[in-house]
Design an enzyme around this catalytic site. Structure first.
Site, PDB file in Angstrom:
ATOM      1  N   ARG A 285       0.835  -1.204   0.000  1.00  0.00           N
ATOM      2  CA  ARG A 285       0.000   0.000   0.000  1.00  0.00           C
ATOM      3  C   ARG A 285       0.870   1.256   0.000  1.00  0.00           C
ATOM      4  NH1 ARG A 285      -1.712   1.508   4.658  1.00  0.00           N
ATOM      5  NH2 ARG A 285      -2.491  -0.520   5.303  1.00  0.00           N
TER       6      ARG A 285
ATOM      7  N   TYR B   4     -16.245  18.216 -15.103  1.00  0.00           N
ATOM      8  CA  TYR B   4     -16.675  16.823 -15.006  1.00  0.00           C
ATOM      9  C   TYR B   4     -17.752  16.666 -13.919  1.00  0.00           C
ATOM     10  CZ  TYR B   4     -16.402  11.780 -14.459  1.00  0.00           C
ATOM     11  OH  TYR B   4     -16.708  10.450 -14.381  1.00  0.00           O
TER      12      TYR B   4
ATOM     13  N   ASP C 265      -7.321  20.014 -13.421  1.00  0.00           N
ATOM     14  CA  ASP C 265      -7.653  18.682 -13.936  1.00  0.00           C
ATOM     15  C   ASP C 265      -7.214  18.692 -15.399  1.00  0.00           C
ATOM     16  OD1 ASP C 265      -8.838  16.452 -15.113  1.00  0.00           O
ATOM     17  OD2 ASP C 265     -10.624  16.552 -13.841  1.00  0.00           O
TER      18      ASP C 265
ATOM     19  N   LYS D 182      -8.442   8.016 -19.190  1.00  0.00           N
ATOM     20  CA  LYS D 182      -8.741   8.623 -20.480  1.00  0.00           C
ATOM     21  C   LYS D 182      -7.511   8.582 -21.405  1.00  0.00           C
ATOM     22  CE  LYS D 182     -12.544   9.244 -18.254  1.00  0.00           C
ATOM     23  NZ  LYS D 182     -12.933  10.471 -17.576  1.00  0.00           N
TER      24      LYS D 182
HETATM   25  C1  LIG Z   1     -13.416  10.828 -16.282  1.00  0.00           C
HETATM   26  C2  LIG Z   1     -12.994  12.086 -15.667  1.00  0.00           C
HETATM   27  C3  LIG Z   1     -12.756  12.177 -14.302  1.00  0.00           C
HETATM   28  C4  LIG Z   1     -12.974  11.002 -13.363  1.00  0.00           C
HETATM   29  O1  LIG Z   1     -12.032  10.003 -13.595  1.00  0.00           O
HETATM   30  P1  LIG Z   1     -12.294   8.434 -13.310  1.00  0.00           P
HETATM   31  O2  LIG Z   1     -11.034   7.801 -13.784  1.00  0.00           O
HETATM   32  O3  LIG Z   1     -13.507   8.050 -14.092  1.00  0.00           O
HETATM   33  O4  LIG Z   1     -12.525   8.301 -11.857  1.00  0.00           O
HETATM   34  C5  LIG Z   1     -12.315  13.384 -13.806  1.00  0.00           C
HETATM   35  N1  LIG Z   1     -12.125  14.454 -14.600  1.00  0.00           N
HETATM   36  C6  LIG Z   1     -12.353  14.395 -15.922  1.00  0.00           C
HETATM   37  C7  LIG Z   1     -12.118  15.606 -16.758  1.00  0.00           C
HETATM   38  C8  LIG Z   1     -12.794  13.220 -16.508  1.00  0.00           C
HETATM   39  O5  LIG Z   1     -13.028  13.170 -17.819  1.00  0.00           O
END
Ligand SMILES: *Cc1c(COP(=O)(O)O)cnc(C)c1O
Length: 379
Positions: A45, A97, A169, A194
């Protein structure tokens, strides 16, 4: 080293076997050489060699001091939110998001953190909204799904004047196209699911800080160790494999996206195209200044909600699905999918409506993608 090289070699260090591919360490615990001694690895961990190699690569690519590979993008965003205390105030992009809004409003809102969603492209507005208890500005640029471009450098200046953190982000562009830490941001988060993964086969997230020795980094390390949101070593290896082709993938996706955005503008069924690589986009100049590419995400509006829904049902090649960033092109309907849980008044303010479709452009042949969109829109 440049990005394409870092993506291939980044955090890899050769072990005694000379393995080119990072070994997958499926070990939950590690033997101590003797009392008071450690190999650097004690318990999975806290640290795992495969995960650490991935973390080194991501930190190098984002020009950060330290990164953590996590089980999802939301795990990364949760680590950011948990830095807050009750009574703190946070400014967020009003177009972002949906899961971030849910985490903020439905989880941290109950602990007494106040979240205010504003147009972060408007710097005067951001300055006016800063309060003595504003601890953080949290943005997405380009924003999701309206593709607004916010000025990372200027926002970091506004945040730092008031001792607040700027969190970006960076999911939509990936570190290949944008490096917010070099523009003054304090923390970068990613949904690694992504573009960094790119193959729609792993759920992962990243958090990167500028200074790996700071009290902020120490706090995050304590949180990670205490809460255990880490990525498994198997998934870390898949992400390392994905990372090797990040540049190839996103450059091609951006090329395809520009061609499709230009083509969409000429289609009679399309009323608006939102893509920061089009010179007509209001954020075009800023995007060219702060990023080295425009990404593979396009939002566009069609003439009616009926046409939007019918288009989704008639797709043959492009999949009607949530998510983005993979080699396969996906079309989504934000108002009913990714943004279904967004408060309605927030949705109304951003211009997101029931004629808006969001296309994640893959690496397929662009002519095949256009043909599929055309037949789906024409019926
Ligand atoms: C998909 C997404 C998230 C969340 O990510 P997960 O891997 O699904 O938990 C956060 N920010 C953006 C811009 C996203 O497209």
């Amino acid at each position: 080293m440049k990005d394409f090289t870092l993506e291939v070699h980044g955090g890899h260090s050769y072990d005694q076997t000379g393995a080119i591919s990072e070994p997958i360490y499926l070990s939950a615990t590690f033997r101590h050489p003797g009392f008071g001694q450690s190999t650097g690895y004690d318990y999975g961990r806290v640290a795992n060699p495969t995960r650490n190699a991935l973390e080194r690569s991501i930190a190098l690519l984002e020009k950060g001091g330290r990164s953590w590979a996590l089980s999802s993008g939301m795990a990364a965003i949760n680590l950011v939110m948990i830095l807050l205390d009750s009574g703190d105030h946070v400014l967020l992009s009003e177009d972002l998001y949906g899961g971030t809004v849910r985490l903020a409003n439905e989880i941290y809102g109950h602990y007494g953190v106040e979240f205010e969603y504003i147009d972060t492209t408007n710097l005067d507005l951001v300055r006016r909204k800063m309060r003595p208890n504003t601890r953080m500005i949290f943005i997405e640029t380009p924003s999701n799904p309206m593709m607004h471009i916010s000025d990372i450098e200027a926002l970091s200046g506004i945040a730092h004047e008031k001792d607040a953190l700027l969190v970006v982000d960076n999911t939509f562009l990936s570190p290949h196209f944008q490096k917010p830490l070099t523009l003054g941001a304090d923390i970068v988060v990613h949904s690694g699911t992504k573009y960094i993964c790119g193959h729609n086969d792993v759920i992962a997230g990243f958090l990167v800080v500028k200074d790996g020795e700071s009290s902020l980094a120490e706090r995050i390390e304590l949180l990670v160790k205490s809460e255990g949101p880490n990525l498994s070593s198997m998934d870390a290896w898949l992400m390392l494999r994905s990372l090797k082709t990040l540049g190839l993938r996103v450059e091609r996706q951006a090329g395809n996206a520009l061609a499709i955005a230009e083509w969409l503008r000429t289609q009679p069924q399309v009323t608006q195209v939102y893509y920061p690589g089009l010179p007509s986009h209001p954020g075009f100049a800023l995007q060219q200044k702060q990023a080295t590419g425009n990404g593979g995400m396009i939002s566009f509006k069609v003439t009616s909600p009926e046409l939007a829904k019918a288009t989704l049902g008639r797709l043959k090649l492009i999949a009607f699905a949530e998510s983005l960033g993979g080699v396969e092109s996906l079309l989504t309907y934000p108002i009913a999918q990714t943004h279904a849980e967004m408060p309605r008044e927030l949705i109304a303010r951003t211009g997101l409506d029931d004629t808006l479709l969001r296309l994640s452009v893959g690496i397929e042949d662009v002519e095949d993608l256009k043909e599929d969109l055309l037949q789906a829109m024409q019926g």
